[in-house]
Motif scaffolding. Structure first.
Motif, PDB file in Angstrom:
ATOM      1  N   ARG A   1      -5.663  59.285   9.757  1.00 23.61           N
ATOM      2  CA  ARG A   1      -5.603  58.206  10.750  1.00 23.61           C
ATOM      3  C   ARG A   1      -6.191  58.615  12.100  1.00 23.61           C
ATOM      4  O   ARG A   1      -6.519  57.756  12.913  1.00 23.61           O
ATOM      5  CB  ARG A   1      -4.158  57.768  10.961  1.00 23.61           C
TER       6      ARG A   1
ATOM      7  N   SER B   1      -3.186  68.071   6.243  1.00 22.32           N
ATOM      8  CA  SER B   1      -3.238  67.403   4.937  1.00 22.32           C
ATOM      9  C   SER B   1      -3.544  68.388   3.815  1.00 22.32           C
ATOM     10  O   SER B   1      -3.224  68.128   2.651  1.00 22.32           O
ATOM     11  CB  SER B   1      -4.293  66.293   4.956  1.00 22.32           C
TER      12      SER B   1
ATOM     13  N   ASN C   1      -4.731  59.529   3.221  1.00 18.33           N
ATOM     14  CA  ASN C   1      -5.576  58.877   4.232  1.00 18.33           C
ATOM     15  C   ASN C   1      -5.329  59.492   5.601  1.00 18.33           C
ATOM     16  O   ASN C   1      -4.185  59.718   5.999  1.00 18.33           O
ATOM     17  CB  ASN C   1      -5.278  57.374   4.285  1.00 18.33           C
TER      18      ASN C   1
ATOM     19  N   ASN D   1      -5.564  50.085  10.783  1.00 17.49           N
ATOM     20  CA  ASN D   1      -5.110  51.003   9.746  1.00 17.49           C
ATOM     21  C   ASN D   1      -3.598  51.064   9.629  1.00 17.49           C
ATOM     22  O   ASN D   1      -3.060  51.756   8.797  1.00 17.49           O
ATOM     23  CB  ASN D   1      -5.646  52.415  10.030  1.00 17.49           C
TER      24      ASN D   1
END
Length: 484
Positions: A296, A306, A294, A356
């Motif tokens: 952010r 990532s 995920n 989040n």
């Protein structure tokens, strides 16, 4: 008793399960104690006979097993030594998977000895590092009859023979024999003592009234854990500040090893523990290459990170990147020659309102881990320079030096300069995906021996049987036909 019962006793023994528990498990799996098969006494007798068969041949059988492995695999390293009475006093082994892990992650390691893993009280020595998922990985293993300097020297010398390249730094607990051996074999090596062990001895070294003073403890632990002069300037030193990595591995091996085990059983139990470790490493690899974490922050540089880092490393990067947006403030900038020198300040912690971020992440632990805890200051100097397509950036918090990860202050500057990717010279290979070939992690170390082909066929047949039953397990008619 049939072959499968005997095989079951043999295999569960590598997981610290004795004959009585093995009998209970088999009876339960077969549907009850009145099912056909051996009795509890039969199981105990087989276990006793198996140990008697090994008997005095124990050490020679282990040497033969490892010699056979060396013959089967050219990259397998194995050394042993005996005393004048022909007693085994030293054992060292490392396979090609261990060597591949050491090649990538052997820059900093922990060297630790543990006890009560076999009935001969031989010391089990582990060389442990940190892999690309920031998890413990075992490089080398050895058994020593005693903890004297000469024994450790022998172990380190055969280590050099097998791995050639020495580590950059090694962490041990305070042991004079280890220190003497390391200084002799690796005179240029950075040797550091485990800080946890240092702090545990503090109470013994100073007056109790001083030790109990809160100001003293706070000042002392700030100095120790912030690594002001102990490790702070050593590359990747933050990965291994204590021997806790080795102690964590000792705990993992303790689920398989038993202080009453003979050496043959010890070796089999060790193999089982290593299979579990490598299986977990393989699962983390699969997760990192097939799933997307995920995101952010609305930043292209986060998405880029990532894609190149393993998930566990990315999470550390993500915390620093996220904090760079909310906790860093520029105080001023000075231009010197071709360099820009920024002075940044970390804001004090504030409760962030972010849907989040769950409460656990906003805990003190989360904040402490994401702050540069290795440096107690609140102001940091970031030096940035650019020549053509290459850039240089450094920060006084030293996170990149100590852990090989960009800190929030460096991300603050990169974001300000509108970088969408992390510069290649700040991406360490050790944190990337797919470094270790998956085939190595999944490799089954089956070594030819008498009856091994027959055993492999039986195991394959057992797997096919399980798959067949699984396919029809919920169909009563098909099950009835299968039984007929």
């Amino acid at each position: 008793m049939d072959f499968l019962d005997e095989s079951f006793i043999h295999k569960v023994g590598t997981c610290k399960i004795g004959a009585s528990k093995a009998y209970n498990l088999v009876s339960s799996m077969k549907g009850g104690f009145d099912s056909r098969g051996g009795t509890a006494a039969d199981f105990k007798n087989f276990h006793r006979d198996l140990n008697c068969k090994i008997g005095v041949k124990d050490s020679q059988m282990v040497v033969d097993i490892l010699t056979n492995r060396k013959l089967c695999f050219s990259n397998f390293s194995f050394e042993f030594k005996k005393d004048v009475d022909d007693h085994l006093t030293g054992l060292f082994w490392a396979d090609d998977t261990s060597k591949a892990n050491y090649k990538e992650f052997g820059d900093v390691l922990s060297f630790d000895a543990t006890y009560e893993t076999n009935k001969y009280a031989m010391v089990f020595v582990l060389f442990t590092g940190v892999d690309y998922h920031k998890r413990c990985v075992t490089f080398v293993d050895g058994l020593l009859a005693c903890e004297i300097a000469d024994a450790y020297m022998w172990l380190l010398e055969v280590f050099c023979k097998a791995f050639v390249k020495p580590p950059m730094m090694i962490v041990t607990y305070q042991d004079s024999s280890m220190k003497k051996a390391i200084n002799f074999v690796f005179p240029e090596l950075k040797h550091r003592l485990c800080m946890w062990h240092i702090t545990q001895k503090l109470e013994e070294k100073i007056p109790i009234n001083v030790y109990n003073h809160s100001d003293f403890q706070k000042t002392f632990f700030d100095i120790i854990w912030n690594l002001q002069s102990f490790m702070r300037d050593l590359e990747l030193s933050g990965l291994m500040r204590t021997t806790s990595k080795s102690e964590s591995m000792n705990n993992a091996f303790s689920h398989f090893l038993h202080h009453k085990s003979n050496l043959v059983k010890f070796m089999m139990s060790f193999d089982s523990a290593m299979k579990k470790q490598r299986h977990h490493q393989s699962l983390l690899d699969y997760q990192s290459t097939t799933t997307t974490p995920n995101l952010r922050a609305p930043l292209a540089i986060e998405k880029y990170a990532s894609e190149i880092f393993t998930h566990n490393i990315f999470l550390d990067i993500q915390k620093e990147l996220y904090k760079s947006m909310f906790y860093c403030v520029q105080e001023y900038v000075v231009i010197e020659d071709e360099s820009e020198i920024y002075v940044l300040r970390d804001k004090k912690k504030k409760k962030l309102i972010d849907k989040n971020v769950n409460e656990d992440e906003e805990s003190d632990d989360f904040y402490r881990n994401s702050l540069p805890s290795h440096c107690p200051n609140t102001h940091y100097k970031v030096v940035f320079s650019r020549r053509g397509d290459s850039i240089s950036i450094s920060c006084s918090c030293m996170l990149f030096v100590q852990e090989g990860l960009l800190c929030r202050h460096m991300f603050f500057i990169l974001n300000m300069k509108e970088y969408d990717e992390i510069p290649s010279n700040f991406i360490l290979r050790r944190w990337g995906k797919d470094i270790i070939a998956n085939g190595l992690l999944r490799k089954k170390y089956s070594y030819p021996h008498k009856g091994s082909k027959n055993e492999c066929l039986i195991q394959d047949a057992y797997v096919i049987l399980r798959l067949s039953i699984n396919k029809i397990a919920k169909n009563e008619d098909e099950l009835a036909k299968y039984i007929k």
